[in-house]
Design a protein around this motif. Structure first.
Motif: not given
Length: 142
Positions: A20, A30-32, A37, A40, A106, A121-123
């Motif tokens: 991540l 964000w953590s993704y 990138h 988002l 997630f 994908i992300a949170w």
């Protein structure tokens, strides 16, 4: 549970977190997955703090606690965005003890990779409009 199973689970959890990338964007943290990138934060990315008025996403369903949006991108892929709202004392207590629901979902989806579940994908978590929100972005199954 056997010790070998516990160690295997710990290793899998550690591997999931090392993939991540983290970023602050406005009031959201964000953590993704790094290869998302552009999706988002690129030019055509939605305005995350104002999804309700953003023309690039479509509201699928809504209640007092959560809204679900659908985002279609040029490559023909679809993504779903869940926005969790922390409103009221009850939600604040739940979030304090359990953490942000977007983060929990997630983590659960990432652990279930290989099964027929949506790809996480992300949170994100942040404070928007005077209350905490959590955002989860998943890839459509279809």
């Amino acid at each position: 549970m056997r010790l070998a199973d516990i160690n295997k689970r710990k290793n899998k959890t550690a591997a999931l977190t090392t993939l991540l990338t983290s970023r602050h964007d406005g009031s959201l943290h964000w953590s993704y997955l790094g290869n998302f990138h552009g999706l988002l934060f690129g030019e055509s990315a939605p305005k995350w703090e104002r999804l309700a008025v953003d023309g690039s996403v479509e509201l699928e369903k809504s209640n007092a606690v959560r809204q679900v949006y659908r985002m279609s991108v040029a490559q023909g892929k679809e993504y779903y965005i869940k926005v969790y709202n922390c409103v009221g004392l009850r939600d604040r207590v739940k979030w304090f003890f359990r953490g942000c629901p977007a983060r929990s979902e997630f983590a659960n989806l990432r652990m279930a990779e290989g099964l027929p579940v949506a790809k996480a994908i992300a949170w994100a978590i942040g404070n928007v409009g005077g209350h905490a929100i959590g955002i989860l972005v998943t890839e459509s199954l279809g």
